[in-house]
Design an enzyme around this catalytic site. Sequence first.
Site, mmCIF file in Angstrom:
data_model
loop_
_atom_site.group_PDB
_atom_site.id
_atom_site.type_symbol
_atom_site.label_atom_id
_atom_site.label_comp_id
_atom_site.label_asym_id
_atom_site.label_seq_id
_atom_site.Cartn_x
_atom_site.Cartn_y
_atom_site.Cartn_z
ATOM 1 N N LYS A 100 0.869 -1.163 0.000
ATOM 2 C CA LYS A 100 0.000 0.000 0.000
ATOM 3 C C LYS A 100 0.910 1.218 0.000
ATOM 4 C CE LYS A 100 -2.746 2.981 2.715
ATOM 5 N NZ LYS A 100 -3.522 3.307 3.907
ATOM 6 N N GLY A 161 -8.260 8.635 9.859
ATOM 7 C CA GLY A 161 -8.620 8.689 11.273
ATOM 8 C C GLY A 161 -9.707 9.691 11.618
ATOM 9 N N ALA A 187 -9.424 4.910 4.183
ATOM 10 C CA ALA A 187 -9.265 5.950 5.215
ATOM 11 C C ALA A 187 -10.452 6.894 5.331
ATOM 12 C CB ALA A 187 -8.002 6.767 4.981
ATOM 13 N N ASN A 209 -8.970 1.372 9.641
ATOM 14 C CA ASN A 209 -8.260 0.984 10.853
ATOM 15 C C ASN A 209 -8.882 1.636 12.088
ATOM 16 O OD1 ASN A 209 -4.712 0.645 11.665
ATOM 17 N ND2 ASN A 209 -6.432 0.535 13.023
ATOM 18 N N THR A 210 -8.790 2.971 12.131
ATOM 19 C CA THR A 210 -9.202 3.701 13.327
ATOM 20 C C THR A 210 -10.667 3.477 13.688
ATOM 21 O OG1 THR A 210 -7.599 5.384 12.685
ATOM 22 C CG2 THR A 210 -9.131 5.980 14.433
#
Lengths: 259, 83
Positions: A100, A161, A187, A209-210
């Site tokens: 990535k 995030g 994201a 992710n976050t």
Amino acid sequence: MADDKLIIAGIEFSSRLWVGTGKYKDFTETKRAIEASGTDVVTVAVRRVNITDKSKENLLDYIDPKKYKILPNTAGCYTAKDAIRTAMLAAEAGITKLVKLEVLGDEKTLFPDNEATLEAAKVLVKEGLIVLPYMSDDPIMAKKLVDIGCPAVMPLAAPIGSGLGIRNPYNIRIIMETVKVPVVVDAGVGTASDVALAMELGCDAVLLNTAIAGAKDPIAMAEAMKYGVLAGRLAYKAGRIPKKLYATASSPLEGMIGS
Amino acid sequence: MAFCVLSPGFARITANMNITLNGEKKEVPGNLTVLGLLEFIKIQSQRVAVELNLEIVKKDQYGMTALKEGDSLEVVSFMAGGS
């Protein structure tokens, strides 16, 4: 949905939800969240080995590379040169040729430096890596990256995030119409409805992710994300009804009492 | 890249040498290869990647790549990290 496989550069992905491994309390929580998400793709960072404290456990003791596709990232790189070095080291670690590619332009927004991303992608594609670039939601940039050999593009939904969800669904749609490769929203999503929306738009996968790691209950949110992706994908394949301004009754008008 | 010419002062072969490892100065035995260094610092070589003076060292070259005074190495691995 069994035949609804995502294939990038000949690699078959069983899940359309891709999950990062950062920000968890510990590796046990990471493992449980990843299992709950149903993913088969996890992103990892490439970092210096801790020479002084080798007691620290290794992520790969918890995330079996035989079970999951490992997607190393170049997170934290702000120049093409650093991203190329990092990606080449990741490939040399010998687990995967996937990378990535992430070249950041600014610490406050973590928006990608598209110019540097393209520059690094050119080099890495020539080196034989499978380059999945994190990029702005810019259709022109997507086309340039595909033209030089990226087998998928990963436009952001919103800043990394931020949890804002897809800020510009129209651009994401234009990207999908512009390039003939898989589009992975990467994201900025915050909750299950955000990933469902991405999938309803027709995106091929979502990387996050976050939104999971930062939730009060990461394991439950991981599961919610799994269903968000599945529901959104099913809805996209099913074909939604068109939006209309006025009502259309669902019940028959015939046989009503008093008529 | 793979082989280093030993300096004429051969006494240095067994003396310690200074290298930069992951950004930190470190004194290590003077006759190490990359593989020897990884063993010296007790790092399993399978899961890491190594860069020596900005050039990647292939895994099958670890045992043949001799280090010399002043070398700079990066030893990296996969860590927890996100999108």
